[in-house]
Write a protein that holds these residues in place. Structure first.
Motif, PDB file in Angstrom:
ATOM      1  N   THR A  97      64.771   2.993 113.649  1.00  0.00           N
ATOM      2  CA  THR A  97      63.498   3.747 113.530  1.00  0.00           C
ATOM      3  C   THR A  97      62.320   3.238 114.362  1.00  0.00           C
ATOM      4  O   THR A  97      62.184   2.058 114.596  1.00  0.00           O
ATOM      5  CB  THR A  97      63.004   3.711 112.073  1.00  0.00           C
ATOM      6  N   GLY A  98      61.462   4.113 114.713  1.00  0.00           N
ATOM      7  CA  GLY A  98      60.150   3.852 115.315  1.00  0.00           C
ATOM      8  C   GLY A  98      60.006   2.586 116.144  1.00  0.00           C
ATOM      9  O   GLY A  98      59.714   2.641 117.338  1.00  0.00           O
ATOM     10  N   ILE A  99      60.247   1.440 115.506  1.00  0.00           N
ATOM     11  CA  ILE A  99      59.933   0.175 116.148  1.00  0.00           C
ATOM     12  C   ILE A  99      60.714  -0.020 117.441  1.00  0.00           C
ATOM     13  O   ILE A  99      60.170  -0.477 118.440  1.00  0.00           O
ATOM     14  CB  ILE A  99      60.177  -0.970 115.160  1.00  0.00           C
ATOM     15  N   ALA A 100      61.987   0.351 117.434  1.00  0.00           N
ATOM     16  CA  ALA A 100      62.810   0.155 118.629  1.00  0.00           C
ATOM     17  C   ALA A 100      62.185   0.881 119.809  1.00  0.00           C
ATOM     18  O   ALA A 100      62.010   0.322 120.890  1.00  0.00           O
ATOM     19  CB  ALA A 100      64.215   0.682 118.376  1.00  0.00           C
ATOM     20  N   LEU A 101      61.812   2.110 119.551  1.00  0.00           N
ATOM     21  CA  LEU A 101      61.215   2.918 120.606  1.00  0.00           C
ATOM     22  C   LEU A 101      59.954   2.246 121.143  1.00  0.00           C
ATOM     23  O   LEU A 101      59.729   2.149 122.345  1.00  0.00           O
ATOM     24  CB  LEU A 101      60.862   4.278 120.015  1.00  0.00           C
ATOM     25  N   ARG A 102      59.143   1.758 120.214  1.00  0.00           N
ATOM     26  CA  ARG A 102      57.873   1.191 120.609  1.00  0.00           C
ATOM     27  C   ARG A 102      58.053  -0.085 121.425  1.00  0.00           C
ATOM     28  O   ARG A 102      57.401  -0.269 122.458  1.00  0.00           O
ATOM     29  CB  ARG A 102      57.042   0.895 119.358  1.00  0.00           C
ATOM     30  N   ILE A 103      58.932  -0.977 120.984  1.00  0.00           N
ATOM     31  CA  ILE A 103      59.053  -2.237 121.730  1.00  0.00           C
ATOM     32  C   ILE A 103      59.676  -2.003 123.097  1.00  0.00           C
ATOM     33  O   ILE A 103      59.295  -2.642 124.078  1.00  0.00           O
ATOM     34  CB  ILE A 103      59.835  -3.331 120.950  1.00  0.00           C
ATOM     35  N   ILE A 286      60.068  -6.491 123.300  1.00  0.00           N
ATOM     36  CA  ILE A 286      61.351  -6.876 122.708  1.00  0.00           C
ATOM     37  C   ILE A 286      61.345  -8.359 122.343  1.00  0.00           C
ATOM     38  O   ILE A 286      61.693  -8.740 121.230  1.00  0.00           O
ATOM     39  CB  ILE A 286      62.510  -6.580 123.670  1.00  0.00           C
ATOM     40  N   ASP A 287      60.920  -9.201 123.289  1.00  0.00           N
ATOM     41  CA  ASP A 287      60.998 -10.631 123.035  1.00  0.00           C
ATOM     42  C   ASP A 287      60.108 -11.090 121.891  1.00  0.00           C
ATOM     43  O   ASP A 287      60.482 -11.979 121.135  1.00  0.00           O
ATOM     44  CB  ASP A 287      60.666 -11.417 124.308  1.00  0.00           C
TER      45      ASP A 287
END
Lengths: 335, 294, 534
Positions: A97-103, A286-287
């Motif tokens: 969800t959401g977070i993957a896209l954002r990072i 990501i990091d």
């Protein structure tokens, strides 16, 4: 012998023709002779490359099978190979969800900005430095420009805070003296991509400038003389001679940067963003996400998984870009 | 265009160039000055009045604190110097030979080996497998070789050198070959002299890498006599924070902020010198111009 | 490798600040066990019955155990090792090889040692070398059988429920160190300001009671912020103050931002999202009010800056989740320019949680002498001479008596903490603290206060339970990111509290907080079922 820069193009053509004819010749030779000829041609070069390759092999390739940790639940007692395979479960936290896209978006966007800003500014600075003929002055410029590279990110973080602090920050002080409202910089994510780019540029400008300057210094001055005789002005010299000749350096730097476009300089983020939750929407990459997660969870298989993902996608991108480069400028391809 | 107008434009351009460079340099040098100034500022004044171009209250306390045990810091300096110089020299030698082979368009293994060099830039095994290799297989714990060996061949530098080398005109090498020179002779007599700026640049980078390295010490060095400068300073700062957090107390208040700055100065000083020294090899045009007379 | 470098050194740096802060002044982070059950302080071992090795073996023949621990000043480690072995060889028939670590990198080094299968024998765990991650490596030996066999006195000294706090997946890996487990949410405040404004601090009962003092500071003390805060400190959710055990406080936005809790006295042990509780709302409203009034700085500074400013007396006090019973003198000396610091407990009762099980001695799975290692643990827990040798070094050389009757010592003349050749400064590593010589006379009699605090205190309903995060790691990673983003609510810096709170909740749900709570509830239920029925 090197009359003008057209020579480079000729060399490329000659090389293509050469390699074709030698390939035809090769097919006609018997195997053993071919081997002897190969050794004759390449033997010394292989020997030269060998020590370096051995070091690289030992310290980078021998441990590399450990990459499987990304797909395992490591237990010391069972060892790397004995530990249980877990498929892609270590990767899951990166793709929900959401977070993957954002990072991922932030990582690509910020790194893209870094690459563009660094390349343009360091090339520009190198060109300017190349124009400085007073040797002593030039050396002073170079040293000073290089200096920020020595400054640790912890200290860079301090300076950013001195500039952007809400209470008593330098910039808010200036705003105040113009009768403007102070800005709460550290709680507004919109400013930070710009600040990050500037901080990163400040830190690495000298480093890349030195690389490009070294490339420019290696250019035979006769090219410039020839151009001058043909009536080229300074700008034309830069545009038609200097930039094409440092292009290989630019390309190699770009290719490497693209390969690492999913990676980020953690020191930069941790020290400049200073762990301010409100800034995450534009600065969480990501990091930093992986770092926060493994600090809490202590599951370094998850870090390995992230590293594998970043490397894998980066590698795919490099192969693609390399293929493009090879189509247009075969000599400058990475491999 | 008259000569005078040309000259005027020329000097205008030059003024602009110098203007731009001076402005950029100011942005770079002011923080350096602030760091040096802060390292000589009394801690209390630093906290109250912040960074000043001239110390609000001059004090050498930070340096006295860091240099309290001169033997310790001297030993750390010598470890750093030893590792850095031996590492950087061997490293430059290995990397340049490798890069030269990769730069030769007629080298059959060129592409395969370039990929071999490039791959580790992206893919690495991570700390644990590396640690197992170094400690359990090579037995390099508490051994200075652990600091010297792994960074001997850094792929980024190899690829940089390769790019520099590939700019050397092929005809030169062909000509030398026709004269009967061996590959080794060509490398040492033609390629190396032609590439001083490149070798100086990468040598400098390698030097910096060794000098700044903290990671390898963190992993493999536990013996205090083998601490390098970065690691020693790192430990000192960590311990100050601890003191500040009030374990040992005993009325001791180390100047954390100014010590941090003094530490930066101590760690930076020698490499800045090295940088200025290496710079003499960044000499414009001497290479090919000089060769032409041969 | 480069990327790993950055990541790792960053992990280390962050880890350091967090751990260092974890230990700020207070006696170790965890809370406390019921005092009634604390056995009388150990006496020196009875020489007639203790040693099982009757004839001391020659030093060369006895096995050597490597013992890994952190130390602040360790220059004389060789001398200490020799002195330790002189005591130890006749007692347990083994000698120690002491391996000291700096505070900043110990965690990483030990983790690598355990993971890579390097051999070792003994490790002290606590704030700097964390217990649970060490267990997770699989490199530690279970002590369930070893302790009763080789350390019977220690085993009998603590209640079974305390030992349960050290259990992970049913097994004990940690020989507990008793460090005086009382802690209360409350204030540490500068005595000079309190006296100047004649503030009646002793009768304060809740946070708000302190506002008059803060108003005075704001009005009259130019440049002083009433409360300190930093990136590590300054979130207002103090679970134990509101009667909650945070169970696993790594779920949330860090210190003062835990997301789940189980209420004290809840017979059902319901795991709650704290955002749904009225107490949480109380906490963030207080945060907002105090932030708006200016009691807290607008800028979130890094911990180091806060430390420096604290040293320059730029703060009035510290809202601290775990003020204890020990003297604050050494803290005041180091952190507050020696201005005495008053301690006011606002939390009514001490609460004993699983946290007590995180500090102690562990034995390596790779050790070939596990029995001897546990015998050493027994010995140091009942031999004040050995215990204090580790803590302070050799009498006359590293410390001197100030008052032998009350067991108060001092550094020798001319020696400071920084020039000391032996001062690990980490009493919690070496066993039962009741053996520790005192350095401040006001601590005489402290053990009575602690015993009383533990006896009168609460025990968390999930005392002894350790959450296994494995099934919900993915959700924790995401939930923590959301929590981080909204930590302004806990600091009072977010305006529009109602709207933000609603948004916060819905984002948490999206990130999977319900799944975490359901998983924790399930584990708590399973664990409750194993408890003996009362």
């Amino acid at each position: 012998m090197y009359d003008d820069s057209i020579y480079l193009m000729n060399a490329v053509k000659a090389r293509i023709v050469n390699s074709r004819t030698s390939a035809n010749k090769r097919a006609a030779q018997p195997r053993r002779q071919r081997l002897a000829a190969w050794i004759n041609r390449n033997g010394a070069l292989v020997l030269m490359a060998l020590p370096g390759m051995l070091v690289l092999f030992t310290f980078s390739y021998v441990p590399m099978p450990g990459i499987v940790l990304a797909f395992k639940d490591f237990k010391a007692a069972l060892g790397i190979w004995g530990s249980e395979w877990t498929g892609f479960s270590n990767f899951e936290y990166l793709f929900s969800t959401g977070i993957a896209l954002r990072i991922i978006r932030n990582t690509l966007f910020l790194n893209g900005l870094f690459i563009v800003a660094n390349t343009i500014c360091s090339l520009g600075t190198a060109v300017l430095l190349h124009e400085v003929h007073e040797r002593f002055v030039s050396r002073i410029y170079q040293s000073v420009l290089f200096f920020p590279y020595f400054v640790s990110w912890v200290i860079v973080g301090y300076f950013i805070f001195i500039l952007f602090g809400t209470e008593g920050g330098f910039i808010n002080g200036i705003l105040g003296s113009f009768g403007l409202e102070p800005v709460n910089w550290y709680s507004n994510p919109a400013y930070w991509p710009v600040i990050l780019v500037l901080a990163n540029l400040w830190h690495s400008l000298g480093y890349f400038t030195v690389i490009y300057l070294a490339g420019m210094l290696a250019i035979n001055p006769e090219y410039f003389e020839a151009a001058r005789i043909d009536g080229a002005n300074r700008l034309q010299e830069v545009w038609f001679i200097m930039l094409p000749l440092v292009r290989p350096l630019v390309i190699i730097n770009l290719l490497l940067a693209i390969g690492r476009i999913f990676f980020s300089n953690l020191d930069l983020y941790l020290n400049v963003i200073r762990n301010q939750g409100a800034l995450l929407p534009t600065t969480d990459v990501i990091d930093t996400y992986v770092f926060r997660s493994i600090t809490v969870l202590g599951n370094f298989n998850m870090a390995a998984a992230a590293g594998f993902f970043q490397a894998f996608v980066g590698f795919a991108l490099v192969v693609l870009c390399n293929w493009l480069v090879r189509r247009f400028e075969p000599d400058q391809a990475l491999f | 265009m008259s000569g005078a107008a040309f000259k005027r434009r020329r000097s205008m351009t030059h003024a602009m160039i110098h203007g731009a460079l001076v402005a950029t340099c100011l942005v770079c040098i002011v923080p350096l000055w602030l760091i040096i100034s802060a390292s000589f500022t009394d801690e209390q004044a630093l906290v109250e009045r912040g960074f000043r171009l001239i110390p609000a209250k001059f004090s050498t306390e930070a340096y006295r604190f860091l240099l309290a045990d001169p033997a310790q810091i001297l030993r750390a300096y010598s470890v750093s110097v030893l590792v850095t110089f031996s590492g950087a020299m061997v490293s430059l030698f290995l990397m340049s030979m490798l890069a030269y082979a990769l730069s030769r368009r007629d080298f059959s293994l060129r592409k395969v080996l370039a990929l071999f060099v490039f791959f580790p830039i992206l893919f690495n095994a991570g700390t644990l497998p590396f640690y197992i290799l170094m400690v359990r297989q090579l037995g390099l714990k508490d051994n200075l070789l652990a600091l010297v060996l792994p960074p001997l061949v850094l792929p980024f530098f190899v690829l940089l050198l390769r790019t520099f080398f590939s700019n050397i005109p092929r005809e030169l090498i062909e000509a030398a070959k026709l004269d009967g020179a061996s590959e080794w002779l060509i490398y040492f007599r033609v390629v190396v002299p032609l590439s001083t700026p490149a070798l100086a640049t990468v040598g400098l980078f390698s030097l910096l890498f060794y000098w700044n390295d903290l990671y390898l010490s963190l992993l493999f060095i536990n013996d205090k006599s083998l601490y390098n400068l970065q690691y020693l300073l790192y430990q000192i700062i960590a311990n100050i924070q601890l003191l500040e957090e009030g374990f040992a107390g005993q009325g001791l208040k180390p100047p954390l902020q100014s010590v941090r700055m003094a530490m930066a100065v101590l760690a930076m000083g020698p490499v800045l010198f090295a940088f200025m020294f290496v710079q003499r090899y960044f000499i414009k045009g001497i290479t090919l111009g000089g060769l032409k007379g041969d | 490798m480069l990327n790993q470098t950055k990541l790792m050194s960053a992990v280390i740096c962050i880890g350091t600040t967090m751990m260092v802060s974890a230990c700020a002044g207070a006696p170790v982070a965890p809370t406390a066990p019921p005092a009634a059950t604390v056995a009388p302080a150990p006496k020196a071992a009875d020489p007639t019955k203790a040693p099982d090795v009757a004839k001391p073996a020659p030093a060369a023949d006895v096995p050597e155990l490597t013992y890994h621990f952190v130390a602040f000043k360790d220059k004389d480690v060789a001398i200490i090792e020799e002195a330790v072995n002189k005591i130890l060889i006749p007692k347990i028939g083994a000698k120690l090889k002491l391996k000291t670590y700096g505070f900043s990198d110990a965690a990483q080094k030990i983790a690598l040692m355990l993971q890579s299968g390097e051999t070792c024998d003994l490790i002290s765990v606590g704030g700097f070398i964390p217990y649970l991650p060490s267990v997770a490596t699989g490199g530690l030996a279970a002590l369930d059988d070893l302790l009763p066999k080789n350390a019977p006195n220690l085993w009998a000294r603590y209640k079974p429920e305390w030992w349960n706090a050290a259990r992970v997946n049913g097994k004990i890996y940690n020989a507990l160190n008793y460090t005086g487990w009382t802690s209360y949410a409350g204030f540490w405040a500068r005595s000079d300001l309190i006296e100047k404004y004649k503030f009646d601090w002793k009768n304060t009962k809740k946070w708000e009671d302190w506002e008059p003092l803060f108003d005075n500071i704001l009005k009259n003390e130019n440049g002083v912020t009433p409360l300190l805060s930093s990136d590590v400190w300054g979130q207002f959710w103090f679970p134990t103050y509101y009667g909650y055990d945070p169970v696993d406080d790594s779920i949330g936005s860090g210190r003062g931002g835990a997301l789940v809790g189980v209420k004290v006295g809840d017979p059902n042990r319901t795991v709650k999202l704290v955002l749904d509780t009225p107490e949480y709302r109380q906490a963030i409203d207080l945060a907002r009010t105090w932030y708006s009034k200016g009691y807290v700085a607008k800028d979130v500074v890094p911990d180091n800056d806060m430390i420096a400013k604290r040293g320059a007396l730029k703060y009035g006090g510290f809202m601290f989740p775990g003020t204890g019973d020990f003297s604050t003198k050494s803290m005041a000396d180091a952190e507050w320019k020696a201005v005495p610091i008053f301690t006011q407990h606002l939390q009514q009762k001490n609460m004993l949680t699983t946290g007590i099980g995180r500090t102690g001695f562990t034995v390596c799975a790779t050790s070939k002498n596990q029995d001897k290692a546990v015998k050493f643990i027994e010995e140091i827990n009942q031999n004040p001479e050995l215990y204090n040798l580790f803590n302070f070094g050799i009498e006359g050389k590293h410390w001197v008596w100030k008052d032998k009757a009350t067991k108060i010592i001092d550094l020798p003349a001319g020696v400071t903490a920084d020039s000391a050749a032996w001062l690990p400064n980490t009493y919690w590593q070496f066993g039962d603290r009741r053996q520790l010589y005192l350095t401040d006379p006001t601590d005489v009699g402290v053990w009575d206060r602690i015993d009383k605090g533990i006896a009168d205190g609460d025990v968390s309903p999930v005392m002894g339970f350790t959450f296994n995060r494995k099934p919900v790691e993915k959700e924790i990673a995401q939930v923590n990111t959301v929590a981080k983003e909204f930590e302004g609510l806990n600091r009072g810096s977010a305006d529009n509290v109602d709207a933000k709170l609603t948004e916060y909740k819905s984002k948490l749900k999206e990130a999977g907080v319900d799944k975490i709570i359901a998983e924790m509830q399930k584990q708590v239920n399973d664990w409750s079922a194993t408890l003996p029925k009362k």
